[in-house]
Design a protein around this motif. Structure first.
Motif, PDB file in Angstrom:
ATOM      1  N   ASN A 178       0.803  -1.217   0.000  1.00 21.87           N
ATOM      2  CA  ASN A 178       0.000   0.000   0.000  1.00 21.87           C
ATOM      3  C   ASN A 178       0.833   1.263   0.000  1.00 21.87           C
ATOM      4  O   ASN A 178       0.305   2.347   0.177  1.00 21.87           O
ATOM      5  N   LYS A 201      -7.120  10.367  -5.301  1.00 24.20           N
ATOM      6  CA  LYS A 201      -6.712   9.040  -4.827  1.00 24.20           C
ATOM      7  C   LYS A 201      -5.268   9.065  -4.334  1.00 24.20           C
ATOM      8  O   LYS A 201      -4.947   8.512  -3.284  1.00 24.20           O
ATOM      9  N   LEU A 231      -5.070  10.900  -0.972  1.00 24.12           N
ATOM     10  CA  LEU A 231      -5.598  10.068   0.112  1.00 24.12           C
ATOM     11  C   LEU A 231      -4.645   8.926   0.466  1.00 24.12           C
ATOM     12  O   LEU A 231      -4.482   8.583   1.638  1.00 24.12           O
ATOM     13  N   GLN A 232      -3.990   8.339  -0.538  1.00 21.90           N
ATOM     14  CA  GLN A 232      -2.991   7.292  -0.277  1.00 21.90           C
ATOM     15  C   GLN A 232      -1.831   7.858   0.550  1.00 21.90           C
ATOM     16  O   GLN A 232      -1.335   7.194   1.461  1.00 21.90           O
ATOM     17  N   ILE A 258      -1.866  10.515   2.586  1.00 21.67           N
ATOM     18  CA  ILE A 258      -2.335  10.796   3.950  1.00 21.67           C
ATOM     19  C   ILE A 258      -2.394   9.491   4.743  1.00 21.67           C
ATOM     20  O   ILE A 258      -1.959   9.427   5.894  1.00 21.67           O
ATOM     21  N   ARG A 259      -2.902   8.446   4.127  1.00 20.48           N
ATOM     22  CA  ARG A 259      -2.972   7.133   4.794  1.00 20.48           C
ATOM     23  C   ARG A 259      -1.564   6.640   5.146  1.00 20.48           C
ATOM     24  O   ARG A 259      -1.325   6.127   6.240  1.00 20.48           O
ATOM     25  N   PHE A 260      -0.624   6.801   4.228  1.00 18.09           N
ATOM     26  CA  PHE A 260       0.758   6.391   4.486  1.00 18.09           C
ATOM     27  C   PHE A 260       1.310   7.158   5.692  1.00 18.09           C
ATOM     28  O   PHE A 260       1.929   6.573   6.579  1.00 18.09           O
ATOM     29  N   THR A 289      -0.256   8.405   8.206  1.00 18.02           N
ATOM     30  CA  THR A 289      -0.853   7.983   9.476  1.00 18.02           C
ATOM     31  C   THR A 289      -0.401   6.585   9.882  1.00 18.02           C
ATOM     32  O   THR A 289      -0.186   6.324  11.059  1.00 18.02           O
ATOM     33  N   GLN A 290      -0.238   5.693   8.918  1.00 24.07           N
ATOM     34  CA  GLN A 290       0.084   4.304   9.245  1.00 24.07           C
ATOM     35  C   GLN A 290       1.569   4.046   9.462  1.00 24.07           C
ATOM     36  O   GLN A 290       1.933   3.137  10.196  1.00 24.07           O
ATOM     37  N   VAL A 341      -3.148  15.128  10.721  1.00 22.91           N
ATOM     38  CA  VAL A 341      -1.991  14.403  10.200  1.00 22.91           C
ATOM     39  C   VAL A 341      -0.855  15.366   9.858  1.00 22.91           C
ATOM     40  O   VAL A 341       0.313  15.104  10.159  1.00 22.91           O
TER      41      VAL A 341
END
Length: 134
Positions: free
Chosen positions: A3, A24, A27-28, A30-32, A34-35, A79
């Protein structure tokens, strides 16, 4: 890691990039953020990914895309605020630019104040002026 976003502009083989591709990608990223915070992968890639995030949000902003509203300020601001304190000057500058692009309404400004991001922004700007002086 499957991911993990790539550091390239969204495109497809048959057509050029479109607003959904840029959303997209944002959002990817931002997700990276946070994770993966605190990992080596995060440290190795955050500067390039922050530049990519800025490019995606800039594209959506310049196109006046309604999709930019899907970057929910409440989540995105939480974030991004710590990037205002990063040691890397480019990351701080890109984060300030992202906030400038995303704070477009009274509601998003209220979230900025609620999360006390205005204090982080002031500190980042103060740090930039100190570096320019010395």
């Amino acid at each position: 890691m499957e991911n993990t976003p790539t550091t390239s502009t969204p495109t497809t083989a048959t057509r050029g990039p479109n607003e959904k591709d840029f959303l997209k990608k944002a959002l990817q990223l931002i997700r990276f953020f946070t994770q993966e915070r605190g990992t080596q992968a995060f440290d190795d890639r955050k500067s390039a990914f922050m530049s990519d995030l800025l490019a995606s949000i800039t594209y959506l902003s310049e196109k006046k895309s309604p999709l930019i509203s899907q970057l929910t300020p409440n989540v995105v601001f939480s974030v991004l605020r710590l990037f205002l304190l990063d040691r890397d000057r480019l990351i701080r500058e890109n984060t300030i630019k992202i906030f400038r692009l995303l704070v477009e309404s009274p509601a998003s400004f209220a979230i900025l104040k609620q999360k006390q991001i205005h204090i982080f922004l002031a500190r980042a700007l103060e740090r930039e002026t100190k570096q320019d002086i010395f």
